[in-house]
Design a protein around this motif. Structure first.
Motif, mmCIF file in Angstrom:
data_model
loop_
_atom_site.group_PDB
_atom_site.id
_atom_site.type_symbol
_atom_site.label_atom_id
_atom_site.label_comp_id
_atom_site.label_asym_id
_atom_site.label_seq_id
_atom_site.Cartn_x
_atom_site.Cartn_y
_atom_site.Cartn_z
ATOM 1 N N GLU A 22 0.835 -1.210 0.000
ATOM 2 C CA GLU A 22 0.000 0.000 0.000
ATOM 3 C C GLU A 22 0.867 1.257 0.000
ATOM 4 O OE1 GLU A 22 -3.320 -2.432 2.632
ATOM 5 O OE2 GLU A 22 -2.144 -0.828 3.552
ATOM 6 N N LEU A 23 1.885 1.268 0.833
ATOM 7 C CA LEU A 23 2.784 2.418 0.900
ATOM 8 C C LEU A 23 3.494 2.637 -0.430
ATOM 9 C CD1 LEU A 23 4.480 4.610 2.347
ATOM 10 C CD2 LEU A 23 6.008 2.774 3.101
ATOM 11 N N TYR A 24 4.035 1.564 -1.002
ATOM 12 C CA TYR A 24 4.791 1.708 -2.238
ATOM 13 C C TYR A 24 3.900 2.147 -3.393
ATOM 14 C CZ TYR A 24 8.062 -0.958 0.606
ATOM 15 O OH TYR A 24 8.871 -1.384 1.630
ATOM 16 N N ALA A 25 2.654 1.704 -3.385
ATOM 17 C CA ALA A 25 1.714 2.157 -4.417
ATOM 18 C C ALA A 25 1.452 3.653 -4.284
ATOM 19 C CB ALA A 25 0.412 1.372 -4.331
ATOM 20 N N ASP A 26 1.325 4.132 -3.055
ATOM 21 C CA ASP A 26 1.088 5.559 -2.828
ATOM 22 C C ASP A 26 2.305 6.397 -3.226
ATOM 23 O OD1 ASP A 26 -1.487 5.157 -1.914
ATOM 24 O OD2 ASP A 26 -0.921 5.109 0.202
ATOM 25 N N VAL A 27 3.491 5.931 -2.852
ATOM 26 C CA VAL A 27 4.707 6.669 -3.223
ATOM 27 C C VAL A 27 4.887 6.663 -4.738
ATOM 28 C CG1 VAL A 27 7.218 6.746 -3.030
ATOM 29 C CG2 VAL A 27 5.838 6.228 -1.013
ATOM 30 N N ALA A 28 4.622 5.513 -5.369
ATOM 31 C CA ALA A 28 4.744 5.434 -6.831
ATOM 32 C C ALA A 28 3.765 6.377 -7.514
ATOM 33 C CB ALA A 28 4.516 3.999 -7.293
ATOM 34 N N ARG A 29 2.551 6.482 -6.977
ATOM 35 C CA ARG A 29 1.565 7.405 -7.552
ATOM 36 C C ARG A 29 2.036 8.852 -7.399
ATOM 37 N NH1 ARG A 29 -2.137 6.363 -4.367
ATOM 38 N NH2 ARG A 29 -2.534 4.302 -5.251
ATOM 39 N N PHE A 30 2.580 9.165 -6.233
ATOM 40 C CA PHE A 30 3.175 10.491 -6.032
ATOM 41 C C PHE A 30 4.279 10.716 -7.064
ATOM 42 C CE2 PHE A 30 6.492 13.220 -4.431
ATOM 43 C CZ PHE A 30 5.819 14.298 -3.868
ATOM 44 N N ASN A 31 5.136 9.712 -7.249
ATOM 45 C CA ASN A 31 6.227 9.822 -8.221
ATOM 46 C C ASN A 31 5.705 10.130 -9.619
ATOM 47 O OD1 ASN A 31 8.202 9.214 -6.338
ATOM 48 N ND2 ASN A 31 8.491 7.113 -7.011
ATOM 49 N N ARG A 32 4.638 9.454 -10.001
ATOM 50 C CA ARG A 32 4.137 9.619 -11.364
ATOM 51 C C ARG A 32 3.547 11.014 -11.573
ATOM 52 N NH1 ARG A 32 3.205 3.826 -10.538
ATOM 53 N NH2 ARG A 32 4.542 2.791 -12.080
ATOM 54 N N ILE A 33 2.914 11.550 -10.551
ATOM 55 C CA ILE A 33 2.412 12.925 -10.654
ATOM 56 C C ILE A 33 3.587 13.894 -10.720
ATOM 57 C CG2 ILE A 33 1.053 14.720 -9.502
ATOM 58 C CD1 ILE A 33 -0.572 12.396 -8.211
ATOM 59 N N ALA A 34 4.605 13.645 -9.903
ATOM 60 C CA ALA A 34 5.810 14.485 -9.948
ATOM 61 C C ALA A 34 6.490 14.384 -11.313
ATOM 62 C CB ALA A 34 6.774 14.071 -8.835
ATOM 63 N N HIS A 35 6.465 13.194 -11.907
ATOM 64 C CA HIS A 35 7.020 12.993 -13.247
ATOM 65 C C HIS A 35 6.242 13.832 -14.260
ATOM 66 C CE1 HIS A 35 7.740 10.899 -17.091
ATOM 67 N NE2 HIS A 35 8.863 10.443 -16.551
#
Length: 490
Positions: free
Chosen positions: A276-289
């Protein structure tokens, strides 16, 4: 004949001292990601294992679970907790030496602690600590120690390093959005000129999106368990059936370690919270991308000017006129690598064959790299954002070349006027399409068209006064409810 590489007789770089890093995070970018070493390195994992073992020993003795076991003095507790607090390079080396013999990392921690207990003879004459060998690691399987250690180091890494940096970046973005709230800018939907906006509103969209994801990360549940070889407390209740082992487990995980208790597991804690945490961080990453690619595009359009001093960049090696947007490009690359690793972690950690397999052991060792690449990207995004100036004049000139974007406002106003009873307002979309589609429309042509409509005066006055630069709706006001984020999780 071609030359070989490395050349015959070349120095073997793998043997050079000090050791040369294989990966970029521990090499080129070490200074940036160094804060994560205190949390997610192998040494930090071992320190956390020592911490869990020490606190478990203290917990059992303080709860008087073990018949005949001595009571600890405050001096004993201070000595035990100093083993973790003073964990240093010598401790890392000592553990490595023990593990070279045991070939088992958690067993090495157990033996290391027993050596520390023996050393209390000199440090605390008369202490009971040397007699506590059998209390070390009692009622524990390796995964009892590992799952708690990983929860602790990931929690500390996220809350003390990654989350503050991510929050600082979002607040930077919010601040720049506020500065640019009134700067009109031509929108581009599908890459084509579209209804104008403001630069501030577009930056605020990213700040809002990223802020939502940070709230999810900040409320992550870090779960832990300590319940034996297959999660049944079998050895526990066989040896000491009178003890409420579920409460002992819960109180240790929650009250001592500050984690959430998982009451139902196999040999391993199921790692769902990590996914769950890694999915949230990855989603944050993709928005930052997404922000990084938009910022890159705005630089390409000339809307953003890079400040050479702030960027610390030479630019092209052969074309002296260029200032490459390397901060945003570096961020793109590292966010992609981070997401790839986080996705693998999230996908694989939720699966374990039967009651346990060891795939999670190898997989979890890459958490530092996954968060490290995100951390590096965030550092670059902050520096990249701080190193650009906004060219309002360039954006205004872009708007002035695209008067046709006012076609939307005209046809919608015609519809409203028609509904209100005005005549001659038929087919507004089609009439504006004929005027504007595929055509460059000048200010004069557009105003002549408006006047030719014979639209009621109150509508005509608004349309004639309208320009691409003023056709921004309430974009500036949309920033009013954009909150500043706290740098620490609530």
């Amino acid at each position: 004949m071609s030359e070989t590489f490395p050349p015959v007789g070349a120095i073997d770089l793998s043997a050079v001292e000090p050791h040369i890093a294989l990966g970029a995070l521990d090499g080129r970018y070490r200074s940036v990601v160094a804060p994560l070493v205190n949390h997610l390195s192998e040494a930090s994992l071992n320190r956390a294992r020592v911490f869990v073992e020490v606190e478990w020993l203290i917990h059992l003795l303080d709860k008087k679970v073990l018949p005949g076991a001595p009571e600890l003095t405050e001096a004993d507790r201070t000595y035990l907790r100093a083993i973790t607090a003073e964990f240093d390079g010598a401790a890392v080396a000592a553990l490595a030496e023990i593990e070279a013999e045991t070939r088992h990392d958690v067993k090495a921690v157990e033996y290391y602690l027993k050596e520390k207990l023996d050393a209390a003879t000199d440090a605390l004459p008369g202490s009971v600590l040397p007699s506590l060998h059998e209390v070390v690691h009692i009622f524990c399987t390796s995964e009892d120690i590992n799952n708690l250690a990983y929860a602790l180091i990931i929690k500390s890494a996220v809350e003390q390093s990654w989350l503050p940096l991510a929050t600082a970046f979002v607040n930077d973005l919010r601040e720049r959005a506020t500065q640019a709230a009134q700067i009109p800018m031509l929108s581009r939907t599908h890459g084509q000129p579209a209804t104008p906006t403001t630069l501030g509103k577009e930056l605020a969209v990213f700040a809002h999106r990223l802020g939502r994801q940070l709230k999810r990360v900040a409320t992550t549940e870090y779960l832990g368990k300590i319940n034996g070889a297959t999660g049944t407390f079998s050895a526990h209740v066989t040896a000491l059936p009178q003890v409420d082992w579920r409460e002992i487990s819960r109180s240790f995980v929650v009250d001592v370690l500050g984690l959430q208790w998982n009451p139902l597991t196999t040999q391993i804690e199921s790692h769902d919270w990590q996914a769950e945490l890694y999915a949230d961080v990855a989603r944050f990453n993709r928005i930052a991308h997404n922000f990084a690619t938009d910022a890159w595009t705005y630089i390409s359009l000339g809307f953003f000017h890079q400040n050479l001093a702030a960027q610390g960049s030479t630019g092209s090696s052969t074309m002296p006129h260029k200032v490459n947007p390397i901060r945003f490009e570096n961020a793109e690359a590292n966010l992609e690598i981070s997401c790839a690793l986080l996705d693998v972690l999230a996908q694989t950690l939720v699966t374990s064959r039967m009651q346990r397999d060891l795939t999670d052991s190898s997989t979890q060792r890459n958490v530092g790299s996954a968060l490290g690449h995100s951390y590096l990207a965030l550092d670059n995004l902050r520096k990249g954002l701080a190193g650009v100036d906004f060219d309002a004049a360039k954006m205004a000139a872009d708007l002035d070349e695209n008067w046709e974007v006012l076609g939307e406002a005209i046809q919608q106003t015609m519809r409203v006027a028609s509904i209100a009873g005005a005549t001659g307002m038929e087919n507004p979309y089609e009439r504006l399409k004929e005027l504007t589609r595929g055509n460059r429309v000048t200010e004069e042509q557009l105003r002549e068209f408006i006047i030719s409509l014979k639209i009621p005066a109150e509508y005509e006055a608004r349309l004639v006064a309208l320009t691409p630069g003023t056709y921004i709706g309430i974009a500036p006001q949309l920033l009013e409810n954009l909150p500043k984020l706290e740098t620490q999780p609530s």
